[in-house]
Design an enzyme around this catalytic site. Structure first.
Site, PDB file in Angstrom:
ATOM      1  N   HIS A   1     -28.071  -4.360 -12.918  1.00  0.00           N
ATOM      2  CA  HIS A   1     -28.587  -5.596 -13.514  1.00  0.00           C
ATOM      3  C   HIS A   1     -28.865  -6.666 -12.460  1.00  0.00           C
ATOM      4  CE1 HIS A   1     -28.153  -4.437 -17.739  1.00  0.00           C
ATOM      5  NE2 HIS A   1     -27.119  -3.726 -17.325  1.00  0.00           N
TER       6      HIS A   1
ATOM      7  N   THR B   1     -31.656  18.722 -13.856  1.00  0.00           N
ATOM      8  CA  THR B   1     -32.512  17.862 -14.667  1.00  0.00           C
ATOM      9  C   THR B   1     -33.927  17.856 -14.092  1.00  0.00           C
ATOM     10  OG1 THR B   1     -30.660  16.410 -15.212  1.00  0.00           O
ATOM     11  CG2 THR B   1     -32.847  15.518 -15.543  1.00  0.00           C
ATOM     12  N   THR B   2     -34.918  17.912 -14.962  1.00  0.00           N
ATOM     13  CA  THR B   2     -36.300  17.770 -14.516  1.00  0.00           C
ATOM     14  C   THR B   2     -36.474  16.429 -13.818  1.00  0.00           C
ATOM     15  OG1 THR B   2     -37.088  19.151 -16.329  1.00  0.00           O
ATOM     16  CG2 THR B   2     -38.698  17.678 -15.297  1.00  0.00           C
TER      17      THR B   2
ATOM     18  N   THR C   1     -31.215   0.915 -10.627  1.00  0.00           N
ATOM     19  CA  THR C   1     -32.054   1.507 -11.657  1.00  0.00           C
ATOM     20  C   THR C   1     -33.503   1.102 -11.448  1.00  0.00           C
ATOM     21  OG1 THR C   1     -32.384   1.735 -14.046  1.00  0.00           O
ATOM     22  CG2 THR C   1     -31.765  -0.428 -13.254  1.00  0.00           C
TER      23      THR C   1
ATOM     24  N   LYS D   1     -35.058  -1.415 -15.321  1.00  0.00           N
ATOM     25  CA  LYS D   1     -34.868  -2.806 -15.737  1.00  0.00           C
ATOM     26  C   LYS D   1     -35.862  -3.695 -14.976  1.00  0.00           C
ATOM     27  CE  LYS D   1     -30.269  -2.025 -17.521  1.00  0.00           C
ATOM     28  NZ  LYS D   1     -30.350  -0.538 -17.554  1.00  0.00           N
TER      29      LYS D   1
ATOM     30  N   SER E   1     -11.225   1.619 -10.591  1.00  0.00           N
ATOM     31  CA  SER E   1     -12.372   1.288 -11.424  1.00  0.00           C
ATOM     32  C   SER E   1     -12.106   0.006 -12.199  1.00  0.00           C
ATOM     33  CB  SER E   1     -12.631   2.441 -12.408  1.00  0.00           C
ATOM     34  OG  SER E   1     -13.667   2.138 -13.304  1.00  0.00           O
TER      35      SER E   1
ATOM     36  N   SER F   1     -22.947  -6.135 -17.539  1.00  0.00           N
ATOM     37  CA  SER F   1     -24.094  -6.201 -18.437  1.00  0.00           C
ATOM     38  C   SER F   1     -23.809  -6.839 -19.782  1.00  0.00           C
ATOM     39  CB  SER F   1     -24.647  -4.790 -18.668  1.00  0.00           C
ATOM     40  OG  SER F   1     -23.678  -3.966 -19.290  1.00  0.00           O
TER      41      SER F   1
END
Length: 420
Positions: free
Chosen positions: A217, A277-278, A245, A248, A137, A189
């Site tokens: 990003h 999660t919904t 995502t 953004k 990482s 970011s």
């Protein structure tokens, strides 16, 4: 009062002026980056220009997005009604996943309700299910990547930021047949610098490693159709799993991964943030779908964004105002001292009607505070020039160090990411 409550009462008293305050912002659809905001209680609302939004392309107010969102809300209602496993899979979710898979040239994609949940859930499975897996990482990876790796329970090594010699040293130390995963971001970011993607791809091939690239990003903003930095460089096929995502460049909310069918199916079956999660409201998924489709066809927004970013960087260079990296659209202005950074942010808002948030620990290491400026496609050339002039005035008023003077505290310190 309980012992636990006593602890937090004292903790927050000791926190003092580091306590985070949130500016209430009313974005004005159709007028971004204009907004109205109120400072302290009782202050009148005033017009401001936002310089720290992640709605980089203004798609959160794009007519095609708003129309799709409104039509889906009228048809399907406000919420999804459940998790994806239990009544919460809408046809729009399936269409959006197919669109994202096609964008990245991958066999399959999977939606999450947030980008944080996508990284956390996907990495906990990809790194955690294979026996003996080891993860590499980058030290400046986002908190969601860090958490996902932690939750996987896999053995982990953190390589120095963008240091390929260090990464190779770590890879070479592992047994050749051991499952390996390299996790990194394409655009970082906080500093706005880029990963050396070609070098990472080459090391992954040489050492038989799977790759996980976070293009949060970059999606929507780079590449001929908005597929990200790897696509812009023509090497998207080098990377196994891409994470992106919808919150953004695509202007809505949510996260996703795209990759091989087997990996997507495993994440779908085991990732707790996905299962429990919904699901995304269909209206938001429809807005995101419209944004993805639009940006596959239109480059105007990307061109405007990069024009504004390059202009701001040039104006800051002329005024010797230091910023972290010229490599992307993120223009992180280096201040260093947390109190000074908050003061500059407050002066910009009070005297110039410009809102750019001061960023300090834990988002950046202590002593490396920044003003994280985000030019957008919807800023005018006049806005960019006004922002640079306002910064110049404040730098002079407060006697802040400029490029070529004694280095600001943030640049003088070692360039290290948060603890992993």
């Amino acid at each position: 009062m309980t012992a636990l409550l006593n602890f937090f009462e004292k903790e927050m008293r000791d926190f003092g002026d580091q306590r985070r305050e949130f500016l209430e912002v009313r974005r004005r659809a159709g007028h971004f980056p204009l907004a109205t905001a109120r400072g302290a209680a009782g202050d009148p609302e005033r017009e401001i220009r936002i310089w720290c939004s992640n709605d980089y392309l203004g798609m959160g107010q794009a007519p095609c997005v708003l129309t799709a969102l409104q039509e889906a809300a009228r048809e399907y209602g406000a919420g999804s009604g459940g998790s994806r496993n239990i009544s919460g899979t809408n046809p729009i979710h399936v269409l959006l996943e197919a669109e994202l898979a096609e964008l990245h040239g991958k066999p399959a994609a999977l939606l999450f309700s947030t980008g944080f949940g996508a990284n956390d859930g996907a990495l906990s499975v990809i790194a955690g299910k294979a026996p003996g897996a080891v993860v590499y990482s980058d030290e400046k990876n986002h908190a969601s990547i860090i958490d996902g790796i932690r939750h996987s329970g896999a053995e982990k090594y953190v390589f120095r930021h963008n240091d390929m010699a260090h990464l190779e040293q770590l890879l070479a130390a592992a047994a050749p047949d051991r499952p390996k995963l390299i996790a990194f971001e394409s655009v970082y970011s906080m500093d706005g610098d880029l990963a050396p993607l070609a070098d990472i791809g080459e090391l992954a091939r040489r050492y038989g490693a799977t790759t996980y690239i976070d293009e949060v990003h970059a999606v929507g903003m780079y590449g001929p159709r908005g597929a990200g930095i790897a696509a812009q460089q023509g090497i998207a096929d080098e990377f196994t799993v891409v994470m992106g995502t919808l919150a953004k460049a695509f202007g809505t909310v949510g996260g996703y991964i795209a990759g091989p069918q087997a990996i997507i199916e495993a994440v779908r079956a085991y990732a707790r943030p996905f299962i429990f999660t919904t699901s995304l409201p269909p209206a938001l998924a429809a807005g995101a779908l419209a944004a993805v489709r639009h940006l596959k066809q239109s480059s105007a927004e990307r061109e405007s964004l990069l024009r504004n970013a390059r202009l701001l960087q040039r104006l800051l260079d002329e005024r010797r105002i230091p910023y972290r990296s010229p490599m992307s659209h993120i223009v992180s202005i280096a201040v260093g001292d947390e109190r000074l950074c908050r003061e500059i942010s407050a002066l910009l808002l009070r005297d110039h009607g410009i809102y750019v948030q001061a960023i300090d620990a834990p988002s950046v290491p202590p002593g490396q505070a920044i003003l994280r400026a985000a030019p957008s496609a919807t800023h005018r050339i006049e806005d960019v020039r006004t922002f640079a002039a306002a910064l110049d005035d404040i730098w002079t008023e407060l006697g802040v160090a400029r490029t070529g003077d004694q280095a600001p505290m943030g640049e003088a310190m070692a360039n290290s990411g948060g603890a992993q």
